[in-house]
Design a protein around this motif. Sequence first.
Motif, PDB file in Angstrom:
ATOM      1  N   LEU A 261      75.564  32.169  11.873  1.00  0.00           N
ATOM      2  CA  LEU A 261      76.915  32.179  11.277  1.00  0.00           C
ATOM      3  C   LEU A 261      77.717  33.370  11.796  1.00  0.00           C
ATOM      4  O   LEU A 261      78.904  33.249  12.115  1.00  0.00           O
ATOM      5  CB  LEU A 261      76.833  32.237   9.746  1.00  0.00           C
ATOM      6  CG  LEU A 261      76.448  30.944   9.017  1.00  0.00           C
ATOM      7  CD1 LEU A 261      76.280  31.199   7.525  1.00  0.00           C
ATOM      8  CD2 LEU A 261      77.464  29.832   9.232  1.00  0.00           C
ATOM      9  N   LYS A 317      80.302  24.246   2.700  1.00  0.00           N
ATOM     10  CA  LYS A 317      80.055  23.453   3.897  1.00  0.00           C
ATOM     11  C   LYS A 317      81.319  22.721   4.362  1.00  0.00           C
ATOM     12  O   LYS A 317      81.673  22.742   5.546  1.00  0.00           O
ATOM     13  CB  LYS A 317      78.937  22.457   3.586  1.00  0.00           C
ATOM     14  CG  LYS A 317      78.253  21.912   4.801  1.00  0.00           C
ATOM     15  CD  LYS A 317      76.919  21.286   4.440  1.00  0.00           C
ATOM     16  CE  LYS A 317      76.304  20.697   5.693  1.00  0.00           C
ATOM     17  NZ  LYS A 317      74.910  20.358   5.519  1.00  0.00           N
ATOM     18  N   LEU A 320      83.802  25.106   5.902  1.00  0.00           N
ATOM     19  CA  LEU A 320      83.382  25.553   7.243  1.00  0.00           C
ATOM     20  C   LEU A 320      83.695  24.490   8.291  1.00  0.00           C
ATOM     21  O   LEU A 320      84.133  24.798   9.396  1.00  0.00           O
ATOM     22  CB  LEU A 320      81.877  25.851   7.277  1.00  0.00           C
ATOM     23  CG  LEU A 320      81.407  27.215   6.781  1.00  0.00           C
ATOM     24  CD1 LEU A 320      79.889  27.307   6.848  1.00  0.00           C
ATOM     25  CD2 LEU A 320      82.021  28.361   7.576  1.00  0.00           C
ATOM     26  N   THR A 436      76.993  23.645  11.467  1.00  0.00           N
ATOM     27  CA  THR A 436      77.226  23.606  10.015  1.00  0.00           C
ATOM     28  C   THR A 436      76.739  22.280   9.437  1.00  0.00           C
ATOM     29  O   THR A 436      76.065  22.247   8.413  1.00  0.00           O
ATOM     30  CB  THR A 436      78.734  23.770   9.708  1.00  0.00           C
ATOM     31  OG1 THR A 436      79.180  24.971  10.329  1.00  0.00           O
ATOM     32  CG2 THR A 436      78.987  23.860   8.220  1.00  0.00           C
ATOM     33  N   VAL A 440      73.461  24.143   7.779  1.00  0.00           N
ATOM     34  CA  VAL A 440      73.896  25.028   6.683  1.00  0.00           C
ATOM     35  C   VAL A 440      73.799  24.293   5.349  1.00  0.00           C
ATOM     36  O   VAL A 440      74.380  23.221   5.188  1.00  0.00           O
ATOM     37  CB  VAL A 440      75.342  25.540   6.918  1.00  0.00           C
ATOM     38  CG1 VAL A 440      75.820  26.390   5.749  1.00  0.00           C
ATOM     39  CG2 VAL A 440      75.403  26.342   8.214  1.00  0.00           C
TER      40      VAL A 440
END
Length: 461
Positions: A261, A317, A320, A436, A440
């Motif tokens: 990240l 999420k 992002l 992502t 993530v």
Amino acid sequence: CSILILLITVKVKNRKLYLATLASVLGPMSFGFVLGYSSPAIPELTKIEDSRLRLDDNQASWFGSIVTVGAALGGLIGGWMVEKIGRKVSLMLCALPFVSGFTIIIAAQNVWMFYVGRILTGLASGITSLVVPVYISEMAHEKVRGTLGSCVQLMVVIGIMGAYLGGLFMDWRWLAICCSIPPTLLMVFMSFMPETPRFLLSQGKRREAVESLRFLRGPDAPVEWECARIEEACDEQGSKFQLSDLKDPGVYKPLVIGIMLMIFQQMSGINAIMFYAENIFEQAHFKQSDLASVIVGLIQVVFTGVAALIMDKAGRKVLLIISGVAMAISTTAFGVYFYLMSLLPEPHGDLAWMALASIAVFITGFALGWGPIPWLVMSEIFPVKVRGVASAVCVLTNWSIAFVVTKNFQDMMNLLTSAGTFWLFASMCILNVIFTMVFVPETKGKTLEQIEATFRGMSGP
């Protein structure tokens, strides 16, 4: 379980929690002033009368980028400090290098004093960027943790904006004096705030942890229940970090995600765009390019504020992904702009507006997701015993890459051409969207202990 949590949140009073957050985010605000300071100061210091203080192009580039070297060091020191002396005291001690760094800049007799001052303020910024997200995520409960965690980035951009605005009205010395006000207030206010309950429990200080929770949650909240829940997770883990812990998926998975990240955040080209903003505005025939940077700062403040408000509703999420897509589109458009500029004999007015639109879309996108969220997620995903070490690795990664990008940006432009450089950033943004989506986890509405259990492949308490 959900009814229980509902009953608990009804009884929780957030006022003191907001107060503690407000005191701690004076740290990120100070670090925003450090980052923003070079923008108005460099043009002044390159033209200054006094030849001992005058910066040439190379010195100006060091004046801007040496902060990131200090910050990378600060990340390492901060990781050790939060474990040894606690979150609160680390934060109070941050004020010392901030203020002493600005004092050295104010009293500078030669260029080296500028460098020392910038390294010291950078060191403090690195410690702050590690300690504050950890402090807030360990204090806040899961209902408001996203919003409060996003205040870190919000205060950074408010600090940058403050330095830009101050630069319109003050010379570099007075601006440095003003920049040392937030860290002084940080030290004063933090002395009245509690240490985080999780740190106190990891030190075996249960009574103080209960008092800290009572301060943060109000007198009616079931603090004993929350305390027992945190204790249970601490006991499961054991107390100290050893290298063998890196074999544990509950440690290495979040560590890899945290590092990636940070790499993607800096490789999105944010520093390059901020660095280039004034030149782009000049090419677009904006007469007052310094006022234009204030506008850029304002866009950042507004949309980081929006991100903070919707963080706990939309989730990390989704934001992002939206943010990555917006940045990929705008950096691609930027590359096209530079490519067309290289083909045309003289700059075209309409193209300049394309560049301005790209900047606006990029900064909006960054502020909504990739600005605040990597710092927020970093503070949420690590188990207590590795939080200091793992956060230090992430902060070190972030600032090292920031240094490489800012210092070598000009060389990249020469080697890859301007268009190629921005297309490289665009490809990084596309990669960060894929990363992502695949890796993530969503941390919205979960306790820190539940997030930890997700990585271990268990269901949390």
